[in-house]
Scaffold this active site. Structure first.
Site: not given
Length: 180
Positions: A3, A36, A48, A127
């Site tokens: 994410t 998120k 987050g 990521s």
């Protein structure tokens, strides 16, 4: 940590944004519209999460409880969570990271016991974090965009590079009083 979460703080204004993709394994997109990024503590804190979904949600719940316990003091809550996360046998196994922000602090909280407040008011995890971080820093240095505009554009850049990041963006911001 498939994410991307990115945050920018200028003065008392802060914005946190995340993409919506949940990836199963390394080849399958299970959901494209996950949230998120969430508001906590009467909307005064934004958090987050990145990492394993169940682990990240567990840690988000723990952070929210710590913020309640410390009556909105994000720094104390983050330090206490990081301490517990690092020392508790069960929590130590959780694979996730959190960005948490209020009008006074922007923090990255990790399972290694780290609570990091960036020098430049820009941070990203997940990521696609390195891509979003580079884009956000460039936009901060070479433009007059608001924190919300910076995080949105940074996530768009990350979504064009990282296969674990999409362009379904959730964005939350706190517009405080004070200098920009």
């Amino acid at each position: 940590m498939g994410t991307t979460i990115v945050a920018v703080k200028r003065g008392k204004n802060v914005a946190v944004a995340g993409d919506g993709q949940i990836t199963f394994g390394d080849r399958t997109i299970m959901k494209a519209t996950a949230r998120k990024v969430r508001r906590l503590y009467q909307g005064k804190v934004i958090a987050g999460i990145a990492g394993s979904v169940a682990d990240a949600l567990t840690l988000l719940d723990k952070l929210e409880a710590k913020i309640q316990e410390f009556r909105g003091n994000l720094m104390r809550a983050a330090v206490d969570l990081a301490r517990e996360w690092r020392t508790d046998r069960y929590l130590r196994k959780l694979e996730a990271m959190i960005i948490a922000a209020d009008q006074d602090h922007l923090l990255v909280i990790s399972g290694n016991g780290e609570v990091i407040e960036p020098d430049d008011g820009v941070v990203a995890i997940g990521s696609g974090g390195p891509y979003a971080l580079a884009a956000a820093r460039a936009l901060v240095r070479h433009g007059n965009l608001t924190p919300a505009e910076i995080v949105k554009n940074s996530l768009i850049v990350a979504s064009e590079i990282c296969v674990y990041t999409n362009d379904r963006i959730t964005l939350e911001e706190i517009e405080g009083t004070g200098e920009q």
